[in-house]
Design a protein around this motif. Structure first.
Motif, PDB file in Angstrom:
ATOM      1  N   THR A 109       1.144  -1.612   0.217  1.00  0.00           N
ATOM      2  CA  THR A 109      -0.253  -0.360  -0.245  1.00  0.00           C
ATOM      3  C   THR A 109       1.349   1.497   0.152  1.00  0.00           C
ATOM      4  O   THR A 109       0.342   2.309  -0.634  1.00  0.00           O
ATOM      5  CB  THR A 109      -0.560  -0.061   1.389  1.00  0.00           C
ATOM      6  OG1 THR A 109      -1.598  -1.309   1.322  1.00  0.00           O
ATOM      7  CG2 THR A 109      -2.192   1.102   1.026  1.00  0.00           C
ATOM      8  N   ASN A 131      -2.487   2.541  -3.126  1.00  0.00           N
ATOM      9  CA  ASN A 131      -2.525   3.497  -2.732  1.00  0.00           C
ATOM     10  C   ASN A 131      -2.101   5.184  -1.858  1.00  0.00           C
ATOM     11  O   ASN A 131      -2.749   6.202  -1.972  1.00  0.00           O
ATOM     12  CB  ASN A 131      -4.402   3.186  -2.312  1.00  0.00           C
ATOM     13  CG  ASN A 131      -5.610   4.473  -2.738  1.00  0.00           C
ATOM     14  OD1 ASN A 131      -5.330   4.980  -2.048  1.00  0.00           O
ATOM     15  ND2 ASN A 131      -5.162   4.369  -3.600  1.00  0.00           N
ATOM     16  N   ARG A 151       0.741  13.161  -0.588  1.00  0.00           N
ATOM     17  CA  ARG A 151      -0.662  13.491  -0.833  1.00  0.00           C
ATOM     18  C   ARG A 151      -1.401  12.174  -0.029  1.00  0.00           C
ATOM     19  O   ARG A 151      -2.236  12.808   0.465  1.00  0.00           O
ATOM     20  CB  ARG A 151      -0.757  14.507  -2.258  1.00  0.00           C
ATOM     21  CG  ARG A 151      -1.650  14.984  -2.293  1.00  0.00           C
ATOM     22  CD  ARG A 151      -2.485  15.084  -3.761  1.00  0.00           C
ATOM     23  NE  ARG A 151      -2.812  14.133  -4.744  1.00  0.00           N
ATOM     24  CZ  ARG A 151      -3.752  13.640  -4.303  1.00  0.00           C
ATOM     25  NH1 ARG A 151      -4.843  13.246  -3.307  1.00  0.00           N
ATOM     26  NH2 ARG A 151      -4.331  12.096  -5.263  1.00  0.00           N
ATOM     27  N   CYS A 154      -4.785   9.193   3.759  1.00  0.00           N
ATOM     28  CA  CYS A 154      -5.276   8.336   4.969  1.00  0.00           C
ATOM     29  C   CYS A 154      -5.181   8.859   6.113  1.00  0.00           C
ATOM     30  O   CYS A 154      -5.997   8.098   7.064  1.00  0.00           O
ATOM     31  CB  CYS A 154      -4.108   7.404   3.986  1.00  0.00           C
ATOM     32  SG  CYS A 154      -4.438   5.371   5.342  1.00  0.00           S
ATOM     33  N   ARG A 180      -5.511  11.259   7.114  1.00  0.00           N
ATOM     34  CA  ARG A 180      -6.119  12.087   7.733  1.00  0.00           C
ATOM     35  C   ARG A 180      -8.048  11.140   8.397  1.00  0.00           C
ATOM     36  O   ARG A 180      -8.854  11.628   9.068  1.00  0.00           O
ATOM     37  CB  ARG A 180      -6.598  12.885   6.960  1.00  0.00           C
ATOM     38  CG  ARG A 180      -7.944  13.985   7.271  1.00  0.00           C
ATOM     39  CD  ARG A 180      -8.259  15.159   5.847  1.00  0.00           C
ATOM     40  NE  ARG A 180      -9.425  13.350   4.873  1.00  0.00           N
ATOM     41  CZ  ARG A 180      -9.017  13.888   3.237  1.00  0.00           C
ATOM     42  NH1 ARG A 180      -8.502  14.662   2.516  1.00  0.00           N
ATOM     43  NH2 ARG A 180      -9.663  12.131   2.661  1.00  0.00           N
ATOM     44  N   ASP A 181      -7.960  10.842   7.244  1.00  0.00           N
ATOM     45  CA  ASP A 181      -9.185   9.324   6.887  1.00  0.00           C
ATOM     46  C   ASP A 181      -8.998   8.746   8.386  1.00  0.00           C
ATOM     47  O   ASP A 181      -9.928   8.541   9.219  1.00  0.00           O
ATOM     48  CB  ASP A 181      -9.004   8.152   6.454  1.00  0.00           C
ATOM     49  CG  ASP A 181      -9.400   9.575   4.626  1.00  0.00           C
ATOM     50  OD1 ASP A 181     -10.149   9.990   4.744  1.00  0.00           O
ATOM     51  OD2 ASP A 181      -9.882   8.158   3.742  1.00  0.00           O
TER      52      ASP A 181
HETATM   53  C1  LIG Z   1     -15.369  12.928   8.075  1.00  0.00           C
HETATM   54  C2  LIG Z   1     -15.827  12.220   7.167  1.00  0.00           C
HETATM   55  C3  LIG Z   1     -15.029  11.640   5.687  1.00  0.00           C
HETATM   56  C4  LIG Z   1     -14.261  11.038   5.537  1.00  0.00           C
HETATM   57  C5  LIG Z   1     -14.173   9.933   6.530  1.00  0.00           C
HETATM   58  C6  LIG Z   1     -13.782  11.049   4.420  1.00  0.00           C
HETATM   59  C7  LIG Z   1     -12.906  10.028   2.879  1.00  0.00           C
HETATM   60  C8  LIG Z   1     -12.517  10.294   2.266  1.00  0.00           C
HETATM   61  N1  LIG Z   1     -10.519   9.989   2.158  1.00  0.00           N
HETATM   62  C9  LIG Z   1     -10.509  10.368   0.138  1.00  0.00           C
HETATM   63  C10 LIG Z   1      -9.752   9.923   0.007  1.00  0.00           C
HETATM   64  C11 LIG Z   1      -8.921   9.224   0.343  1.00  0.00           C
HETATM   65  N2  LIG Z   1      -8.100   7.916   1.312  1.00  0.00           N
HETATM   66  C12 LIG Z   1      -7.354   7.565   1.338  1.00  0.00           C
HETATM   67  C13 LIG Z   1      -7.371   6.621   2.651  1.00  0.00           C
HETATM   68  C14 LIG Z   1      -6.053   5.020   2.374  1.00  0.00           C
HETATM   69  N3  LIG Z   1      -5.650   4.436   0.976  1.00  0.00           N
HETATM   70  C15 LIG Z   1      -4.812   3.698   1.600  1.00  0.00           C
HETATM   71  O1  LIG Z   1      -4.384   2.762   0.205  1.00  0.00           O
HETATM   72  C16 LIG Z   1      -5.741   2.954   2.999  1.00  0.00           C
HETATM   73  C17 LIG Z   1      -5.887   1.330   3.144  1.00  0.00           C
HETATM   74  C18 LIG Z   1      -6.269   4.092   3.280  1.00  0.00           C
HETATM   75  C19 LIG Z   1      -5.995   4.790   4.971  1.00  0.00           C
HETATM   76  C20 LIG Z   1      -6.337   4.063   6.419  1.00  0.00           C
HETATM   77  C21 LIG Z   1      -6.522   7.939  -0.041  1.00  0.00           C
HETATM   78  C22 LIG Z   1      -5.009   7.394  -0.325  1.00  0.00           C
HETATM   79  C23 LIG Z   1      -7.025   9.039  -0.550  1.00  0.00           C
HETATM   80  C24 LIG Z   1      -6.757   9.803  -1.848  1.00  0.00           C
HETATM   81  C25 LIG Z   1      -6.884   9.019  -2.785  1.00  0.00           C
HETATM   82  C26 LIG Z   1      -6.707   9.951  -4.198  1.00  0.00           C
HETATM   83  O2  LIG Z   1      -7.095  10.982  -4.341  1.00  0.00           O
HETATM   84  O3  LIG Z   1      -6.155   9.547  -4.911  1.00  0.00           O
HETATM   85  C27 LIG Z   1     -12.063  11.186   0.055  1.00  0.00           C
HETATM   86  C28 LIG Z   1     -12.226  12.160  -1.679  1.00  0.00           C
HETATM   87  C29 LIG Z   1     -11.102  13.245  -1.256  1.00  0.00           C
HETATM   88  C30 LIG Z   1     -10.031  13.689  -0.251  1.00  0.00           C
HETATM   89  O4  LIG Z   1      -8.816  12.985  -1.382  1.00  0.00           O
HETATM   90  O5  LIG Z   1     -10.089  14.381   0.600  1.00  0.00           O
HETATM   91  C31 LIG Z   1     -12.835  11.312   1.478  1.00  0.00           C
HETATM   92  C32 LIG Z   1     -13.960  11.775   1.083  1.00  0.00           C
HETATM   93  N4  LIG Z   1     -13.990  12.757   3.939  1.00  0.00           N
HETATM   94  C33 LIG Z   1     -14.608  12.596   4.990  1.00  0.00           C
HETATM   95  O6  LIG Z   1     -14.700  14.394   5.444  1.00  0.00           O
END
Ligand SMILES: CCC1=C(C)/C(=C/C2=NC(=C\c3[nH]c(/C=C4\NC(=O)[C@H](C)[C@H]4CC)c(C)c3CCC(=O)O)/C(CCC(=O)O)=C2C)NC1=O
Length: 161
Positions: free
Chosen positions: A65, A71, A76, A81, A83-84
């Motif tokens: 990962t 991912n 960025r 991730c 932040r999530d």
């Molecule tokens: C408060 C409620 C809330 C949530 C839950 C939330 C989640 C959220 N996570 C996002 C992206 C993302 N989330 C991840 C997370 C991960 N990638 C991995 O491989 C890991 C397994 C994992 C972390 C555990 C990543 C990498 C992105 C960016 C993906 C991209 O733009 O290519 C996005 C798309 C917009 C952005 O990039 O900000 C949202 C909406 N936003 C919110 O407002």
């Protein structure tokens, strides 16, 4: 958003009744664990970033990962991730304080799976990271409060799966 009290009262109100024995014992156990919940929330807020860091180290670092093509690769996406994970911990803490998962449906899970799928965020890996966070959190707050937090972190996991 609901909490343990409004959910019990609303369902009695719908039937136009006073609270019955089951409803009363639900409320009693919520009040009895009030101190535990507040103490856990205080400990989690004081250690939130180290809990998230610990979970990431346990489940994600040095895996495919975080490598090129994964991912989380690029700062960025790594930051997104983290932040999530912090969102999951903070909203699970709110739900644990409320004794009710409805805030998770409304603010976290609503549309999340679809967003993840469209961005290629791996849901199974995210669930593993949430499970790791459950263990790290229990290590910080202790077994009883850890179990309570586990209910809501599991709720997020199953909502994503
Ligand atoms: C408060 C409620 C809330 C949530 C839950 C939330 C989640 C959220 N996570 C996002 C992206 C993302 N989330 C991840 C997370 C991960 N990638 C991995 O491989 C890991 C397994 C994992 C972390 C555990 C990543 C990498 C992105 C960016 C993906 C991209 O733009 O290519 C996005 C798309 C917009 C952005 O990039 O900000 C949202 C909406 N936003 C919110 O407002």
């Amino acid at each position: 958003m609901q909490d343990a009290i409004t959910s019990v009262i609303n369902s009695a109100d719908v039937q136009g009744k006073y609270l019955d024995g089951t409803a009363m014992s639900k409320l009693k156990s919520y009040f009895q664990t009030g101190e535990l919940r507040v103490r856990a929330a205080t400990a989690i807020s004081a250690s939130a970033s180290s809990i998230v860091k610990g979970a990431v180290a346990k489940a994600l670092l040095y895996t495919d990962t975080t490598r090129p093509g994964g991912n989380m690769y690029t700062t960025r996406r790594y930051a997104a991730c983290i932040r999530d994970m912090d969102y999951f911990l903070r909203y699970a803490t709110y739900a644990m304080l409320a004794g009710d998962p409805s805030i998770l449906d409304e603010r976290v899970l609503n549309g999340l799976k679809e967003t993840y799928n469209s961005l290629g965020v791996p849901v199974g890996t995210t669930v593993q990271a949430i499970q790791a966070m459950k263990e790290v959190t229990a290590g910080v707050v202790g077994a009883d409060a850890g179990k309570e937090m586990g209910v809501y972190l599991d709720y997020i996991s199953s909502g994503l799966s």
